[in-house]
Design a protein around this motif. Sequence first.
Motif, short mmCIF file in Angstrom:
data_model
loop_
_atom_site.label_atom_id
_atom_site.label_comp_id
_atom_site.label_asym_id
_atom_site.label_seq_id
_atom_site.Cartn_x
_atom_site.Cartn_y
_atom_site.Cartn_z
N LYS A 37 -0.24 11.61 -4.83
CA LYS A 37 -0.97 10.55 -4.13
C LYS A 37 -0.14 10.02 -2.97
N ARG A 38 -0.84 9.71 -1.86
CA ARG A 38 -0.19 9.12 -0.68
C ARG A 38 -0.78 7.73 -0.48
N TYR A 39 0.10 6.79 -0.23
CA TYR A 39 -0.32 5.41 -0.01
C TYR A 39 0.06 4.99 1.41
N TYR A 40 -0.84 4.22 2.02
CA TYR A 40 -0.69 3.79 3.40
C TYR A 40 -0.75 2.27 3.49
N ILE A 41 0.18 1.68 4.22
CA ILE A 41 0.26 0.24 4.42
C ILE A 41 -0.43 -0.11 5.73
N ALA A 42 -1.47 -0.97 5.66
CA ALA A 42 -2.20 -1.42 6.84
C ALA A 42 -1.94 -2.91 7.07
N THR A 85 2.10 -4.55 15.63
CA THR A 85 3.18 -3.79 15.04
C THR A 85 4.01 -4.77 14.22
N VAL A 86 5.00 -4.26 13.54
CA VAL A 86 5.91 -5.10 12.76
C VAL A 86 7.34 -4.73 13.13
N LYS A 137 6.28 6.84 11.77
CA LYS A 137 6.01 6.53 10.36
C LYS A 137 7.32 6.34 9.63
N THR A 138 7.32 5.39 8.71
CA THR A 138 8.45 5.22 7.82
C THR A 138 7.91 4.89 6.43
N GLU A 139 8.74 5.07 5.43
CA GLU A 139 8.35 4.81 4.04
C GLU A 139 8.93 3.49 3.58
N ALA A 154 4.97 3.75 -0.03
CA ALA A 154 3.88 3.97 0.92
C ALA A 154 4.44 4.16 2.32
N PHE A 155 3.64 4.78 3.17
CA PHE A 155 4.07 4.95 4.56
C PHE A 155 3.38 3.88 5.43
N VAL A 156 4.08 3.54 6.50
CA VAL A 156 3.57 2.54 7.43
C VAL A 156 3.86 3.04 8.85
N TYR A 157 2.96 2.71 9.76
CA TYR A 157 3.16 3.03 11.17
C TYR A 157 3.80 1.83 11.86
N ILE A 158 4.86 2.09 12.62
CA ILE A 158 5.54 1.05 13.39
C ILE A 158 5.63 1.52 14.84
N MET A 159 5.21 0.64 15.75
CA MET A 159 5.24 1.01 17.16
C MET A 159 6.68 1.16 17.63
N ARG A 160 6.88 2.10 18.53
CA ARG A 160 8.22 2.32 19.10
C ARG A 160 8.72 1.00 19.70
N GLU A 161 9.92 0.61 19.30
CA GLU A 161 10.45 -0.71 19.64
C GLU A 161 10.60 -0.95 21.14
#
Length: 158
Positions: A2-7, A49-50, A85-87, A105-112
């Motif tokens: 299973k893959r989990y995604y953080i929104a 983004t975070v 993406k990072t976990e 879970a994986f999360v997308y983070i915008m390039r800083e």
Amino acid sequence: MKRYYIAYGSNLNVQQMRWRCPGARIIGTSELQDYRLLFKGSKTGSYLTVEPEKGCTVPVVVWEVTDQDELALDRYEGYPSFYYKTEMTLDVKGIRTGKLRRRRAFVYIMREERPYGVPANSYLSICGQGYRFFGFPVDKLLEACQYSRERMKYHEGR
């Protein structure tokens, strides 16, 4: 597996996620501890983004996604050039049971290096709908706008 995604942004909008990722299902809610919510972007617009910041929290939803859903999210998020993406491992409060479960879970983070910006009203509205649906404080979005606007002015003035 299973893959989990953080929104934390527009993918809190359930209707949008159902259309974009038909195989996804909501697992539960959580918070990113020691992260700040903010807007950055490009000439086409500013998006959420975070970034790490002690003492801040970001409300999130965790989705279980299929491989096809993840590919659709990669395209939508402009992975790997716009977002990477990072976990993360976090405690997720089950949407049905309320039980806490530890999930990776994986999360997308915008390039800083992307510049701070102010979002379009339409994007803010989509994010706001998701916030209200999950009972998250909409003030978090307004704080993110204010913070990003101040940072944008600061960087323009340098």
